[in-house]
Design an enzyme around this catalytic site. Structure first.
Site, mmCIF file in Angstrom:
data_model
loop_
_atom_site.group_PDB
_atom_site.id
_atom_site.type_symbol
_atom_site.label_atom_id
_atom_site.label_comp_id
_atom_site.label_asym_id
_atom_site.label_seq_id
_atom_site.Cartn_x
_atom_site.Cartn_y
_atom_site.Cartn_z
ATOM 1 N N HIS A 152 38.948 54.399 53.961
ATOM 2 C CA HIS A 152 39.637 55.385 53.601
ATOM 3 C C HIS A 152 38.565 56.170 52.539
ATOM 4 O O HIS A 152 38.052 55.330 51.807
ATOM 5 C CB HIS A 152 40.950 55.167 52.745
ATOM 6 C CG HIS A 152 41.884 56.385 52.387
ATOM 7 N ND1 HIS A 152 41.612 56.912 51.190
ATOM 8 C CD2 HIS A 152 42.901 57.081 53.107
ATOM 9 C CE1 HIS A 152 42.386 58.092 51.264
ATOM 10 N NE2 HIS A 152 43.090 57.960 52.278
ATOM 11 N N CYS B 285 51.242 66.975 45.417
ATOM 12 C CA CYS B 285 51.209 66.309 44.392
ATOM 13 C C CYS B 285 50.380 67.245 43.277
ATOM 14 O O CYS B 285 49.732 68.236 43.703
ATOM 15 C CB CYS B 285 50.940 64.853 44.107
ATOM 16 S SG CYS B 285 49.174 65.121 44.952
ATOM 17 N N SER C 124 49.926 65.587 50.608
ATOM 18 C CA SER C 124 49.052 66.601 51.063
ATOM 19 C C SER C 124 49.838 67.785 51.944
ATOM 20 O O SER C 124 49.112 68.658 52.580
ATOM 21 C CB SER C 124 47.909 66.023 51.581
ATOM 22 O OG SER C 124 48.143 65.097 52.514
ATOM 23 N N GLU D 173 39.233 57.306 49.764
ATOM 24 C CA GLU D 173 39.035 56.960 48.275
ATOM 25 C C GLU D 173 38.635 55.759 48.345
ATOM 26 O O GLU D 173 37.962 55.508 46.974
ATOM 27 C CB GLU D 173 40.534 56.998 47.969
ATOM 28 C CG GLU D 173 40.736 56.770 46.638
ATOM 29 C CD GLU D 173 42.220 56.579 46.139
ATOM 30 O OE1 GLU D 173 42.979 57.223 46.763
ATOM 31 O OE2 GLU D 173 42.565 55.723 45.169
ATOM 32 N N SER E 232 46.829 58.709 53.854
ATOM 33 C CA SER E 232 47.364 57.275 53.724
ATOM 34 C C SER E 232 48.927 57.402 53.101
ATOM 35 O O SER E 232 49.850 56.688 53.731
ATOM 36 C CB SER E 232 46.452 56.688 52.744
ATOM 37 O OG SER E 232 47.097 55.559 52.142
ATOM 38 N N ASN E 233 49.128 58.189 52.171
ATOM 39 C CA ASN E 233 50.585 58.321 51.365
ATOM 40 C C ASN E 233 51.488 58.559 52.349
ATOM 41 O O ASN E 233 52.720 58.106 52.398
ATOM 42 C CB ASN E 233 50.323 58.972 50.220
ATOM 43 C CG ASN E 233 50.688 60.475 50.445
ATOM 44 O OD1 ASN E 233 51.426 61.079 50.380
ATOM 45 N ND2 ASN E 233 49.310 61.174 50.385
ATOM 46 N N HIS F 40 39.682 63.037 46.958
ATOM 47 C CA HIS F 40 39.869 61.677 47.125
ATOM 48 C C HIS F 40 38.766 60.716 46.520
ATOM 49 O O HIS F 40 38.645 59.577 46.320
ATOM 50 C CB HIS F 40 39.663 61.185 48.704
ATOM 51 C CG HIS F 40 40.253 61.917 49.635
ATOM 52 N ND1 HIS F 40 39.949 62.940 50.251
ATOM 53 C CD2 HIS F 40 41.862 61.640 50.075
ATOM 54 C CE1 HIS F 40 41.043 63.479 50.885
ATOM 55 N NE2 HIS F 40 42.302 62.759 50.823
ATOM 56 N N HIS G 18 44.076 65.807 53.188
ATOM 57 C CA HIS G 18 44.188 65.582 54.470
ATOM 58 C C HIS G 18 45.263 66.243 54.897
ATOM 59 O O HIS G 18 46.483 65.992 55.306
ATOM 60 C CB HIS G 18 44.675 63.965 54.515
ATOM 61 C CG HIS G 18 43.372 63.168 54.407
ATOM 62 N ND1 HIS G 18 43.497 61.716 54.167
ATOM 63 C CD2 HIS G 18 42.140 63.397 54.618
ATOM 64 C CE1 HIS G 18 42.058 61.225 53.927
ATOM 65 N NE2 HIS G 18 41.228 62.267 54.608
HETATM 66 S S1 SF4 Z 1 48.476 61.157 45.723
HETATM 67 FE FE1 SF4 Z 1 46.253 61.327 45.236
HETATM 68 S S2 SF4 Z 1 45.609 63.388 44.846
HETATM 69 FE FE2 SF4 Z 1 48.008 63.103 44.560
HETATM 70 S S3 SF4 Z 1 48.375 62.496 42.296
HETATM 71 FE FE3 SF4 Z 1 48.416 60.711 43.518
HETATM 72 S S4 SF4 Z 1 45.941 60.220 43.199
HETATM 73 FE FE4 SF4 Z 1 46.164 62.313 42.850
#
Ligand code: SF4
Length: 314
Positions: free
Chosen positions: A130, A18, A274, A132, A230-231, A80, A47
């Site tokens: 976490h 991202c 990431s 963040e 996390s994502n 984060h 991460h």
């Molecule tokens: S996943 Fe995290 S680092 Fe990536 S755009 Fe969203 S808030 Fe920003």
């Protein structure tokens, strides 16, 4: 003639990096270019082990806390976000620091501060521990923000004044789970103040929508990403909920257990925010050595977000 079995692969798009991750990595690279090695980085910049190893080879030194850094070398704070005490300590020691906090995380910090200033009690929807969440809670004095992890937490929470509360969220949560928690809060506290615009970021939202699209009807979904991302972990859950028979997180192609592929005709592939695209390419190459691949990209959104670099490295 090839006797490799055919495998249909649906490739989620958007997937992988991202704008916030891209910016954080560039910040470390540019800091190394400008200031030379070593450049210290507090916490994994993003991460992903592959990214961290590459930056380490270039001269970045990853540390857990600021007290592991010398005063006379630059230090970068991870994407984060960090509690306010960290830049305050760096300034006290007269260190050169570069903040790689994603601007979308900083936006949540500003929101929380605004609510606090106006006297509201603040709930943070997120996962305990976490980085963040630690960073966001650390924008305000201890005990001011209450962490809500589940619908049950939302149902149990007792505010001082139900008409004077607000919520913010972690940026990388499950869109659907968060909607359930928010609905539970709004049912109990109709006047709760919500973010002006979603706190769950565009990248998380788009990656979850794309994995939903490829998960439906898939025999297996593979998500490239780290277990502490996390994502990425959310993408595995979303794929399974969308109907994938099963879904696994792999950090790299070598982690595939080939027995997972037994009987699989339709495979979905995605990557967390990431995870670099070259790891997805490696995974497809590993698959191509065993299968004749029919690859189709399933695109649910276009992304053109780019964040400016901070002045210390721009
Ligand atoms: S996943 Fe995290 S680092 Fe990536 S755009 Fe969203 S808030 Fe920003």
């Amino acid at each position: 003639m090839t006797d490799k079995p055919v495998l249909t692969v649906q490739l989620a798009s958007p997937r992988g990096f991202c704008a916030g991750v891209d910016r954080a990595i560039q910040i470390v690279e540019k800091a190394l270019e400008r200031y030379g090695a070593p450049v210290f980085v507090r916490h994994e910049i993003v991460h992903n082990k592959h990214v961290v190893n590459r930056l380490e080879a270039m001269g970045a030194v990853f540390v857990k806390e600021l007290d592991e850094c010398p005063d006379d070398r630059p230090v970068v704070f991870s994407a984060h976000g960090v509690p306010q005490r960290v830049p305050a300590e760096a300034a006290r020691r007269d260190m050169l620091y570069v903040d790689a906090t994603c601007p979308l995380v900083s936006k949540v910090h500003v929101e929380a501060q605004r609510h606090h200033k106006s006297g509201q009690e603040i709930l943070l929807i997120g996962h305990a521990g976490h980085p963040e969440v630690i960073g966001t809670m650390g924008q305000l004095p201890d005990g001011v923000m209450h962490l809500i992890e589940t619908v049950e937490d939302a149902e149990r929470f007792e505010p001082n004044d139900p008409d004077n509360i607000a919520f913010v969220t972690q940026t990388t949560l499950s869109v659907d789970d968060t909607a359930d928690i928010v609905a539970a809060l709004q049912k109990r506290f109709p006047n709760i103040a919500a973010p002006h615009k979603e706190d769950i970021c565009y990248a998380t939202t788009n990656r979850q929508a794309a994995v939903k699209a490829i998960g439906e009807g898939a025999d297996l979904v593979l998500v490239v990403g780290a277990p502490n991302s996390s994502n990425s972990v959310r993408l595995v859950e979303v794929a399974e909920r969308a109907g994938a028979k099963t879904a696994h997180l792999v950090q790299k192609a070598e982690e595939i257990d080939w027995s997972w592929l037994d009987g699989v005709e339709r495979l979905g592939v995605s990557a967390g925010a990431s995870a670099p695209e070259e790891l997805v390419e490696d995974l497809l190459s590993a698959l191509a050595r065993r299968y004749t691949l029919h690859i189709r990209e399933v695109r649910v959104a276009e992304e053109n977000v780019v964040f400016k670099l901070p002045k210390e490295v721009a």
